[in-house]
Design a protein around this motif. Structure first.
Motif, PDB file in Angstrom:
ATOM      1  N   ARG A 316       0.847  -1.199   0.000  1.00  0.00           N
ATOM      2  CA  ARG A 316       0.000   0.000   0.000  1.00  0.00           C
ATOM      3  C   ARG A 316       0.880   1.246   0.000  1.00  0.00           C
ATOM      4  O   ARG A 316       1.832   1.357   0.786  1.00  0.00           O
ATOM      5  CB  ARG A 316      -0.933  -0.010   1.204  1.00  0.00           C
ATOM      6  CG  ARG A 316      -1.848   1.221   1.295  1.00  0.00           C
ATOM      7  CD  ARG A 316      -3.027   0.955   2.222  1.00  0.00           C
ATOM      8  NE  ARG A 316      -3.971   0.023   1.601  1.00  0.00           N
ATOM      9  CZ  ARG A 316      -5.078  -0.412   2.200  1.00  0.00           C
ATOM     10  NH1 ARG A 316      -5.379   0.002   3.425  1.00  0.00           N
ATOM     11  NH2 ARG A 316      -5.887  -1.247   1.571  1.00  0.00           N
ATOM     12  N   TYR A 318       0.898   5.331   0.470  1.00  0.00           N
ATOM     13  CA  TYR A 318       0.230   6.547   0.921  1.00  0.00           C
ATOM     14  C   TYR A 318       0.872   7.737   0.220  1.00  0.00           C
ATOM     15  O   TYR A 318       2.089   7.747  -0.032  1.00  0.00           O
ATOM     16  CB  TYR A 318       0.345   6.695   2.435  1.00  0.00           C
ATOM     17  CG  TYR A 318      -0.620   5.811   3.192  1.00  0.00           C
ATOM     18  CD1 TYR A 318      -1.844   6.296   3.630  1.00  0.00           C
ATOM     19  CD2 TYR A 318      -0.318   4.480   3.446  1.00  0.00           C
ATOM     20  CE1 TYR A 318      -2.740   5.486   4.305  1.00  0.00           C
ATOM     21  CE2 TYR A 318      -1.205   3.653   4.115  1.00  0.00           C
ATOM     22  CZ  TYR A 318      -2.413   4.166   4.541  1.00  0.00           C
ATOM     23  OH  TYR A 318      -3.300   3.362   5.201  1.00  0.00           O
ATOM     24  N   ILE A 332      -4.413  13.179   2.548  1.00  0.00           N
ATOM     25  CA  ILE A 332      -3.649  11.942   2.428  1.00  0.00           C
ATOM     26  C   ILE A 332      -4.551  10.869   1.824  1.00  0.00           C
ATOM     27  O   ILE A 332      -5.689  10.671   2.254  1.00  0.00           O
ATOM     28  CB  ILE A 332      -3.095  11.497   3.793  1.00  0.00           C
ATOM     29  CG1 ILE A 332      -2.093  12.544   4.314  1.00  0.00           C
ATOM     30  CG2 ILE A 332      -2.424  10.140   3.695  1.00  0.00           C
ATOM     31  CD1 ILE A 332      -1.514  12.227   5.669  1.00  0.00           C
ATOM     32  N   TYR A 333      -4.018  10.195   0.825  1.00  0.00           N
ATOM     33  CA  TYR A 333      -4.712   9.116   0.131  1.00  0.00           C
ATOM     34  C   TYR A 333      -3.850   7.851   0.197  1.00  0.00           C
ATOM     35  O   TYR A 333      -2.661   7.902   0.554  1.00  0.00           O
ATOM     36  CB  TYR A 333      -4.933   9.470  -1.341  1.00  0.00           C
ATOM     37  CG  TYR A 333      -5.938  10.566  -1.600  1.00  0.00           C
ATOM     38  CD1 TYR A 333      -7.226  10.270  -2.039  1.00  0.00           C
ATOM     39  CD2 TYR A 333      -5.595  11.908  -1.419  1.00  0.00           C
ATOM     40  CE1 TYR A 333      -8.156  11.277  -2.294  1.00  0.00           C
ATOM     41  CE2 TYR A 333      -6.518  12.924  -1.655  1.00  0.00           C
ATOM     42  CZ  TYR A 333      -7.795  12.594  -2.096  1.00  0.00           C
ATOM     43  OH  TYR A 333      -8.721  13.595  -2.336  1.00  0.00           O
ATOM     44  N   TYR A 334      -4.444   6.720  -0.162  1.00  0.00           N
ATOM     45  CA  TYR A 334      -3.651   5.518  -0.367  1.00  0.00           C
ATOM     46  C   TYR A 334      -4.103   4.811  -1.640  1.00  0.00           C
ATOM     47  O   TYR A 334      -5.220   4.988  -2.124  1.00  0.00           O
ATOM     48  CB  TYR A 334      -3.724   4.567   0.824  1.00  0.00           C
ATOM     49  CG  TYR A 334      -5.056   3.882   1.049  1.00  0.00           C
ATOM     50  CD1 TYR A 334      -5.423   2.745   0.318  1.00  0.00           C
ATOM     51  CD2 TYR A 334      -5.941   4.352   2.017  1.00  0.00           C
ATOM     52  CE1 TYR A 334      -6.641   2.115   0.527  1.00  0.00           C
ATOM     53  CE2 TYR A 334      -7.160   3.728   2.240  1.00  0.00           C
ATOM     54  CZ  TYR A 334      -7.500   2.604   1.486  1.00  0.00           C
ATOM     55  OH  TYR A 334      -8.701   1.982   1.693  1.00  0.00           O
ATOM     56  N   VAL A 348      -8.136   8.776   3.008  1.00  0.00           N
ATOM     57  CA  VAL A 348      -8.105   8.067   4.295  1.00  0.00           C
ATOM     58  C   VAL A 348      -9.192   8.551   5.252  1.00  0.00           C
ATOM     59  O   VAL A 348      -9.427   7.925   6.285  1.00  0.00           O
ATOM     60  CB  VAL A 348      -6.730   8.181   4.981  1.00  0.00           C
ATOM     61  CG1 VAL A 348      -5.650   7.571   4.120  1.00  0.00           C
ATOM     62  CG2 VAL A 348      -6.400   9.621   5.338  1.00  0.00           C
ATOM     63  N   PRO A 361       3.517  12.263   4.482  1.00  0.00           N
ATOM     64  CA  PRO A 361       3.350  11.004   5.202  1.00  0.00           C
ATOM     65  C   PRO A 361       4.644  10.189   5.214  1.00  0.00           C
ATOM     66  O   PRO A 361       5.432  10.232   4.256  1.00  0.00           O
ATOM     67  CB  PRO A 361       2.254  10.288   4.407  1.00  0.00           C
ATOM     68  CG  PRO A 361       2.349  10.861   3.034  1.00  0.00           C
ATOM     69  CD  PRO A 361       2.760  12.294   3.215  1.00  0.00           C
ATOM     70  N   LEU A 373       2.080   5.464  10.969  1.00  0.00           N
ATOM     71  CA  LEU A 373       2.042   6.524   9.964  1.00  0.00           C
ATOM     72  C   LEU A 373       2.327   7.849  10.651  1.00  0.00           C
ATOM     73  O   LEU A 373       1.641   8.223  11.601  1.00  0.00           O
ATOM     74  CB  LEU A 373       0.673   6.570   9.284  1.00  0.00           C
ATOM     75  CG  LEU A 373       0.408   7.782   8.371  1.00  0.00           C
ATOM     76  CD1 LEU A 373       1.309   7.733   7.139  1.00  0.00           C
ATOM     77  CD2 LEU A 373      -1.055   7.843   7.954  1.00  0.00           C
TER      78      LEU A 373
END
Length: 670
Positions: A316, A318, A332-334, A348, A361, A373
């Motif tokens: 994964r 981020y 923040i995305y993943y 997120v 991140p 994180l």
């Protein structure tokens, strides 16, 4: 006279015309987000007396400095014009931000309260007020406390401009930096500084960095230490535009980095609003070179994506983005990674993201095997600017964020943390200690923590200390066994190892030997931590049943389990410490089975226990066995009563009682 007035009027008119021309030029730069040139032009225009009351220009100049992170300069110009009709609500919030960066919490709060009258639902502004009201010590501290756990020192890597976002690559660091020798043009017009490039830095061992123990009033270290022994620009990656914020994948084969979006790695790609956004790219390690540079598929020209961080399993990624549908600013995305395929980006959520900016991140794997994180935010509340937060990951998803304390966070921007393999030291980025908007890398190192054990030996009946008595202490990790003597307060104090079980034995003739096992903690958040241990000596009394803890038998069995042998050894020790006493050892069953069967079973168990004790050197004539069957139950689990396995096991126990003192033991009055 008229001639003089006329000439003066011409002069003033010419001056106003020049000023207006400069203002228009500055406005053009500002509209193009060329903040560096705009600031210089506004400064030149505002030197003219004819524009000394041009509050619109002052606010625009303040905004330039705000965007350049030159907070003291921004505060100066906001202060001149914030109460004018030209001031917008957002100007007030920015004014509060830059005042907070100067450590002026009370003043910032007052401005924020006014701002919130116009926009009461601004979550970022409300969060900004919290630290000033509840954590004033975080902004009022002017020196690192004597018991601070971390020493911090600003690092000089030899870069002239900004340097930030360190990340590990073996024994080296990836570092983002701007220097006069950057690949790109001499200056980025937006910031007035050089373009950012990616560098690989060979660093000294953190042990050899000269750490300082003092800070200035911004919570930043006052010392500077040199850490780099070799600095190399990554030629295959760097272009004439921005590169930076890079990580290496857990398998060491893929570089993930941020850069200006380019066409065929050369020409900037512009969005519909004429912006050149950032994109995430990957590169493969080919020998000692990076090749096959490829933008990640979700990087689009209409928004930015950058600041990669990958979970320790490599599954994964981020990152941050201002893509449509977010919660405001950068979120923040993943995205999940599977054999070269990247999944659809997922926000997120509101637990982490705010209407402000969440950035930088970092994923860190700790000794327990968990991922954490780390990230920075200016929307979750804190000391000021970007503050660093940490959250524990479960199933590769973040939990509730916890803000890091001093000295990691200051009133300025703090971000981009990187831990060394020891887990006790590392680096982070901050623009504290300057008004030039320059980011610098700071090294940190946790100071050695001391754990002490304070062991008390007490008489159980009177609760008074047992002075000048023997106390045996075994470090079970090192097998180091030492004898101590209690002081006049019945105490022994010694320095202990962390995360270590210690066995304590307090023998005294005429008393039941006391036993205790204590495991010391690891990192507790204190430089010095003391663990109190109390052992109680109970006087020997005839025919008083004493349970031997944790002596359990498997159902319908009489063999001595390993856990039972440990406890029986304590009775062996008691009998050796009191060599004249005689003991009866009694074994008890649960109610399952017939009376006759349980009588026989308990006798076999008692006989097995005595056989073990005799094998440890105790004379056979000093101990007798008695099987009580199910005749003395400790709970309600008699015949016909439905009970759990645990309830039944509680009745399957072993006890001992002293049946004779002999001539050498007097009953203690204590």
């Amino acid at each position: 006279m008229k001639t003089k007035i006329y000439l003066l009027a011409i002069a003033v008119s010419v001056a106003i015309g020049c000023s207006n021309k400069l203002i228009r030029k500055a406005e053009s730069h500002h509209d193009s987000e060329n903040f560096s040139s705009a600031a210089k032009t506004y400064e030149e225009a505002l030197k003219d007396n004819s524009t000394e009351n041009d509050t619109k220009a002052m606010l625009a100049l303040a905004d330039c400095y705000y965007n350049m992170n030159r907070y003291a300069d921004a505060e100066k110009w906001y202060a001149k014009a914030i109460n004018s009709p030209d001031a917008k609500p957002i100007d007030r919030r920015h004014y509060a931000e830059v005042m907070k960066a100067q450590g002026k919490c009370a003043e910032a709060n007052a401005v924020l309260e006014e701002y919130l009258k116009a926009d009461p639902n601004d979550r970022v502004a409300r969060n900004m007020m919290v630290p000033c009201k509840t954590e004033t010590s975080a902004t009022e501290t002017t020196t690192l406390p004597a018991d601070s756990l971390y020493a911090v020192s600003q690092i000089d890597f030899g870069f002239i401009g900004s340097s930030f976002s360190p990340s590990r690559f073996g024994s080296q660091l990836f570092v983002t930096a701007s220097t006069p020798n950057s690949v790109g043009a001499p200056m980025d017009e937006r910031t007035g500084k050089g373009f950012l490039d990616l560098y690989l830095v060979t660093i000294r061992d953190t042990e050899n960095i000269a750490f300082t123990s003092t800070t200035d009033d911004m919570g930043g270290s006052t010392g500077r230490s040199s850490a780099a022994t070799k600095v190399n620009a990554i030629g295959e990656i760097n272009t004439e535009y921005h590169e930076g914020a890079a990580i290496i994948s857990p398998n060491g084969k893929m570089l993930l980095f941020t850069r200006s979006k380019l066409e065929k790695n050369k020409t900037p790609v512009k969005s519909l609003d004429d912006e050149n956004h950032l994109e995430l790219c990957s590169a493969e390690l080919d020998g000692d070179k990076w090749s096959n540079i490829t933008p990640l598929p979700f990087s689009k020209k209409e928004y930015s994506a950058g600041h990669p961080a990958m979970t320790s399993d490599g599954e994964r990624l981020y990152f941050i983005s201002d893509m449509p549908g977010g919660m405001g600013g950068t979120d923040i995305y993943y995205t999940d990674y599977n054999g070269g395929d990247w999944g659809k980006p997922v926000n997120v959520g509101a637990k982490i993201n705010t209407p402000g900016n969440e950035m930088f991140p970092v994923i860190r794997r700790v000794d327990t095997g968990k991922d954490f994180l780390y990230f920075s935010s200016n929307g979750l509340g804190g000391d000021g600017g970007l503050d660093m937060f940490r959250t524990e990951m479960t199933n590769n998803l973040p939990g509730d964020p916890l803000r890091l304390g001093s000295p990691f966070n200051s009133t300025y921007d703090d971000f981009g943390i990187c831990y060394n393999p020891d887990g006790l030291s590392g680096y982070f980025s901050s623009n504290r200690n300057n008004n030039e908007g320059t980011d610098n890398i700071h090294a940190f190192k946790r100071r050695p923590t001391n754990i002490y054990i304070k062991a008390h030996v007490m008489y159980k009946k009177s609760m008074t200390p047992v002075t000048q008595t023997k106390l045996e202490i075994l470090n079970t990790k090192t097998a180091d066994n030492k004898d101590y003597t209690t002081d006049n307060s019945g105490v022994v104090i010694f320095k202990a190892d962390s995360l270590t079980p210690y066995n304590f034995v307090a023998p005294k003739e005429g008393y039941i030997t006391a036993f205790k096992t204590v495991t010391t903690p690891g990192y507790t958040g204190k430089l010095n931590d003391t663990i109190d241990v109390v052992l109680y000596l109970d006087g020997i009394e005839l025919n008083l049943a004493i349970r031997i803890e944790n002596i359990y038998y498997d159902f319908d069995k009489s063999n001595i389990r390993p856990d039972a042998a440990i406890e029986l050894n304590k009775l062996v020790r008691i009998m050796k410490d009191n060599p004249t006493i005689t003991v009866e050892l009694g074994s008890h069953c649960d109610a399952r089975g017939s009376y006759a069967y349980n009588d026989a079973l308990s006798q076999r168990r008692a006989d097995a226990a005595i056989a073990y004790i005799i094998s440890q050197g105790i004379a056979a004539d000093r101990i007798t066995a008695k099987g009580y069957g199910e005749r003395v139950l400790l709970n309600h689990c008699s015949d016909g009563v439905d009970c759990s396995a645990e309830e039944h096991q509680w009745n399957r126990r072993t006890e001992f009682k002293v049946t004779g003192l002999g001539s050498g033991v007097l009953k203690s009055e204590l």
